[in-house]
Design an enzyme around this catalytic site. Structure first.
Site, PDB file in Angstrom:
ATOM      1  N   THR A 224       0.815  -1.208   0.000  1.00 19.53           N
ATOM      2  CA  THR A 224       0.000   0.000   0.000  1.00 19.53           C
ATOM      3  C   THR A 224       0.850   1.260   0.000  1.00 19.53           C
ATOM      4  OG1 THR A 224      -0.197  -0.341   2.367  1.00 19.53           O
ATOM      5  CG2 THR A 224      -2.081  -0.940   1.033  1.00 19.53           C
ATOM      6  N   LYS A 226       3.802   1.990   2.026  1.00 18.41           N
ATOM      7  CA  LYS A 226       4.421   2.468   3.266  1.00 18.41           C
ATOM      8  C   LYS A 226       5.905   2.790   3.048  1.00 18.41           C
ATOM      9  CE  LYS A 226       3.250  -1.275   5.415  1.00 18.41           C
ATOM     10  NZ  LYS A 226       2.497  -1.909   4.328  1.00 18.41           N
ATOM     11  N   THR A 227       6.614   1.854   2.443  1.00 20.74           N
ATOM     12  CA  THR A 227       8.023   2.088   2.183  1.00 20.74           C
ATOM     13  C   THR A 227       8.206   3.261   1.231  1.00 20.74           C
ATOM     14  OG1 THR A 227       8.370  -0.282   2.460  1.00 20.74           O
ATOM     15  CG2 THR A 227      10.149   0.954   1.471  1.00 20.74           C
ATOM     16  N   HIS A 442     -22.840 -25.073 -14.691  1.00 24.59           N
ATOM     17  CA  HIS A 442     -22.409 -24.639 -13.367  1.00 24.59           C
ATOM     18  C   HIS A 442     -22.265 -23.110 -13.318  1.00 24.59           C
ATOM     19  CE1 HIS A 442     -19.894 -25.195  -9.600  1.00 24.59           C
ATOM     20  NE2 HIS A 442     -19.537 -23.972  -9.975  1.00 24.59           N
ATOM     21  N   GLU A 443     -21.541 -22.575 -14.282  1.00 27.99           N
ATOM     22  CA  GLU A 443     -21.315 -21.121 -14.288  1.00 27.99           C
ATOM     23  C   GLU A 443     -22.611 -20.369 -14.579  1.00 27.99           C
ATOM     24  OE1 GLU A 443     -18.634 -19.968 -13.108  1.00 27.99           O
ATOM     25  OE2 GLU A 443     -17.581 -21.885 -13.115  1.00 27.99           O
TER      26      GLU A 443
HETATM   27  P1  ADP Z   1       4.603  -1.525   1.432  1.00 28.93           P
HETATM   28  O1  ADP Z   1       5.890  -1.025   1.976  1.00 28.93           O
HETATM   29  O2  ADP Z   1       3.420  -0.841   2.022  1.00 28.93           O
HETATM   30  O3  ADP Z   1       4.446  -2.991   1.455  1.00 28.93           O
HETATM   31  P2  ADP Z   1       5.633  -0.364  -0.957  1.00 28.93           P
HETATM   32  O4  ADP Z   1       5.818   1.022  -0.476  1.00 28.93           O
HETATM   33  O5  ADP Z   1       6.845  -1.189  -1.050  1.00 28.93           O
HETATM   34  O6  ADP Z   1       4.533  -1.117  -0.104  1.00 28.93           O
HETATM   35  O7  ADP Z   1       4.886  -0.286  -2.347  1.00 28.93           O
HETATM   36  C1  ADP Z   1       5.247  -1.086  -3.438  1.00 28.93           C
HETATM   37  C2  ADP Z   1       5.072  -0.337  -4.730  1.00 28.93           C
HETATM   38  O8  ADP Z   1       3.697  -0.090  -5.000  1.00 28.93           O
HETATM   39  C3  ADP Z   1       5.694   1.029  -4.699  1.00 28.93           C
HETATM   40  O9  ADP Z   1       7.027   0.973  -5.062  1.00 28.93           O
HETATM   41  C4  ADP Z   1       4.872   1.812  -5.693  1.00 28.93           C
HETATM   42  O10 ADP Z   1       5.376   1.655  -6.989  1.00 28.93           O
HETATM   43  C5  ADP Z   1       3.528   1.155  -5.624  1.00 28.93           C
HETATM   44  N1  ADP Z   1       2.616   1.967  -4.809  1.00 28.93           N
HETATM   45  C6  ADP Z   1       2.034   1.587  -3.657  1.00 28.93           C
HETATM   46  N2  ADP Z   1       1.243   2.564  -3.180  1.00 28.93           N
HETATM   47  C7  ADP Z   1       1.329   3.596  -4.028  1.00 28.93           C
HETATM   48  C8  ADP Z   1       0.737   4.914  -4.088  1.00 28.93           C
HETATM   49  N3  ADP Z   1      -0.098   5.358  -3.138  1.00 28.93           N
HETATM   50  N4  ADP Z   1       1.065   5.712  -5.122  1.00 28.93           N
HETATM   51  C9  ADP Z   1       1.912   5.281  -6.072  1.00 28.93           C
HETATM   52  N5  ADP Z   1       2.501   4.078  -6.080  1.00 28.93           N
HETATM   53  C10 ADP Z   1       2.218   3.217  -5.087  1.00 28.93           C
HETATM   54 ZN    ZN Z   2     -18.613 -22.419  -9.047  1.00 27.52          ZN
HETATM   55 MG    MG Z   3       7.425  -2.162   2.685  1.00 31.75          MG
END
Ligand code: ADP
Ligand code: ZN
Ligand code: MG
Length: 623
Positions: A224, A226-227, A442-443
């Site tokens: 999401t 964070k890094t 089924h589907e």
């Molecule tokens: P986390 O540390 O939360 O697991 P990362 O920061 O490593 O996630 O995110 C992985 C990649 O996803 C980032 O390098 C970026 O390219 C993409 N990404 C995630 N969130 C965003 C955002 N809000 N805007 C743009 N890119 C994002």
């Molecule tokens: Zn099914």
């Molecule tokens: Mg991370």
């Protein structure tokens, strides 16, 4: 340990093992060369036999005694050869003596008088060889030490650097990421902006007696951003930014982690104002005394050190600690106490609007056809994280390359999404005509039930093209992000899931194993309704679930059941009752609309894939 929860999205990991130690052989060779060079002059002397040093007196006497064959004068140094060896010497005829510092004006006269061959050389004549002998050892020793130093530096983990701060130091100029690269999550960005403000103008906050949090914890599912946010903060804050991953504190030796924590905080405080970022905090900050496998002394020591460093901040230390984790549930409670990581910022999966923005950020350097609407793509990707969306566009680009097109089309994006959500199509997977018909019914059963239930999500597409995970798929797509699930919605969902099995039973006259995952998911939902959501008739408004059932979350090994046998029986009955009723409802719908079911199934056998519009056409005509 195999049970470490690990987010592999960590971009800043440094290789922990160095290059292979090819230098050892070279080192030994160098040592030999040095030894040889240092002792070579001595060795040379030993081999040739050194001249005997005699007194100046003796020297003069030998001239008088006519025992002198030749004399070489080299500055103050006089060497020469006797005609016969002196008595009491070791038999060598070579000699060496020095001219007295007050000089000897008669020397030349007495030498010529006795007819000795005289050789003179300028004093201090330095041959290249002498230079080499004198300088080479030092050069070699210096070079040897330098290579040793460099090798230990490269290895990073050598004994010299254990316990050193392994954090990477970022400077603004180096880190290209800014807040503009992070799309969406406006609330989180605002929070981090405040931190930047504080580091720039701390007085503004202190004037009002406000204390800025010393520790900020970013919490959210993997991918999401964070890094990414932390890296952007490094780019924006314009202060030294120490970035380290929680696992970097861990080493083979006990106590190393703690000393790394100490040295990291010491460095950061020395360069204050500064920011420390600890990624994947859960790998050191885990609940103490939890989990299997006995004590983790090393981790506990590291955590204790971290806790005491967090407490050790002075009011005027302008150092802020930022940490990220996707497992806040397993963090030690002591970490979350006010005064430590007291501020918790949730980085959630992006909303519809945010997804569109993230897509646009990652679409910047890719050529898209004009008809690609990112709002629409965002609508079709609920639950995707930022990393998923980035991956989606990358897959789409790869597909376009494979088709040798110069722009990426909406069809590529759709195909990429199916590939991610449903798995890769199995092209060489041959289904018999019978199997195809069963899967089609089924589907069609899922589809028709979904269309006829008011609370069910709209159908996006139905396919009987076999993929990695399944033989056919009915894909439903909510038209908005959902945060709350109503009882009716969940019931309808279960009913749709059982619609596949119901169709098999009613129209093929037999049931197949194809319903396995449908049944599993339906049962899971029914169980959750009863245990966690209090949605059953007899046990309503009761929470019987125990969310902390996972051993690795720090709870007991077995799930503790906090209700009686009698209740357990009721739970089972309620689950069964929910599933039975849903199945009956699905079967009733299918019976009622059997003509439509047949049309959908036949269309599926023929075309293998139907979009939402085609389905509505097939359903709409006659009931
Ligand atoms: P986390 O540390 O939360 O697991 P990362 O920061 O490593 O996630 O995110 C992985 C990649 O996803 C980032 O390098 C970026 O390219 C993409 N990404 C995630 N969130 C965003 C955002 N809000 N805007 C743009 N890119 C994002
Ligand atoms: Zn099914
Ligand atoms: Mg991370």
């Amino acid at each position: 340990m195999a049970n470490e929860p690990q987010d592999t999205n960590n971009g800043d990991k440094r290789p922990t093992s160095g290059p292979p130690r090819i230098g050892t052989g070279i080192g030994a060779l160098v040592l030999v060369i040095i030894l040889v060079t240092v002792f070579l002059p001595g060795i040379g002397k030993l081999l040739s036999g050194s001249p005997e040093e005699i007194s100046y007196d003796t020297f003069k006497q030998q001239i008088v005694d006519d025992n002198m064959l030749s004399v070489t004068v080299e500055g103050d140094k006089i060497t020469g050869v006797f005609k016969s060896a002196l008595s009491g010497s070791d038999g060598s005829k070579d000699f060496l003596t020095y001219l007295p510092s007050f000089g000897d004006p008669d020397l030349l006269a007495s030498l010529t008088k006795s007819g000795v061959t005289i050789l003179t050389r300028p004093a201090n004549q330095i041959s290249l060889f002498t230079i080499l002998i004198n300088v080479l050892p030092f050069v070699l020793i210096g070079w040897f030490l330098y290579t040793m130093y460099r090798r230990t530096r490269q290895q990073g983990d050598s004994i010299f650097s254990v316990g050193q701060n392994k954090a990477k130091l970022y400077r603004k100029t180096k880190e290209g990421v800014t807040f503009s690269d992070v799309a969406g999550i406006a609330g989180v960005k605002k929070e981090l902006h405040e931190i930047v403000d504080f580091l720039k103008t701390p007085e503004r906050f202190r004037r009002l007696g406000a204390k800025v949090p010393k520790g900020v914890l970013l919490v959210g599912p993997p991918g999401t951003g964070k890094t990414l946010l932390a890296r952007a903060l490094a780019g924006e804050a314009n202060v030294p930014f120490y970035s380290i991953s929680g696992s970097d504190f861990m080493e083979m030796f006990v106590g190393v982690g703690a000393s790394r924590v100490r040295s990291l905080f010491r460095d950061a405080k020395a360069h204050s104002p500064s920011i420390i970022f600890i990624d994947e905090l859960d790998s050191i900050g885990r609940h103490r005394g939890a989990g299997l496998g006995g004590g983790h002394d090393e981790r506990e020591q590291t955590l204790n050190q971290l806790l005491s460093e967090l407490d050790g901040f002075e009011q005027n230390d302008n150092t802020i600690v930022l940490a990220a984790t996707n497992r806040p549930d397993i963090l030690d409670p002591a970490l979350l106490r006010p005064g430590r990581f007291d501020r918790r910022v949730t980085v959630d999966r992006p909303t519809l609007k945010d997804r569109a923005e993230i897509l646009k950020v990652h679409a910047k350097n890719k050529p898209f056809q004009a008809d690609v609407e990112f709002e629409k793509v965002a609508q079709g990707t609920p639950g995707f994280s930022g990393a998923d969306l980035e991956n989606l566009l990358n897959e789409a680009a790869l597909l376009a390359v494979r088709k040798e097109r110069s722009v990426i089309t909406m069809a590529d994006v759709d195909e990429a999404r199916d590939k991610i959500l449903l798995g890769i199509e199995r092209t060489n997977f041959a289904m018999t005509e019978d199997e195809k018909k069963i899967v089609a019914y089924h589907e069609a059963g899922h589809t028709l039930v979904a269309v006829n239930l008011p609370s069910a999500d709209p159908i996006h597409k139905v396919t009987i093209i076999p993929r990695d995970a399944s033989m056919g798929v009915t894909q439903m797509m909510p038209d908005h992000d959902q945060h709350l699930y109503s009882k009716n919605y969940v019931l309808d969902r279960i009913t749709v899931m059982l619609g596949g099995r119901a169709a098999e039973d009613a129209f093929i006259g037999d049931i197949t194993s194809g319903a396995e995952s449908d049944l599993r998911e339906a049962t899971r939902l029914a169980r959750k309704m009863v245990l966690d959501w209090g949605m059953s008739l007899r046990l309503h408004n009761l929470s019987l679930g125990d969310e902390r059932q996972d051993v690795f979350l720090g709870a007991d090994i077995s799930r503790r059941r906090e209700y009686s046998e009698r209740t357990a029986q009721q739970v089972d009955e309620e689950i069964k009752s929910i599933l039975d009723k849903a199945y009956e409802k699905a079967a009733a719908i299918l019976k009622d609309k059997s003509a439509a079911l047949k049309r959908i199934a036949e269309a599926l056998v023929e075309k293998e894939e139907l979009g939402s519009k085609e389905i509505m056409d097939l359903v709409g005509t006659i009931a």
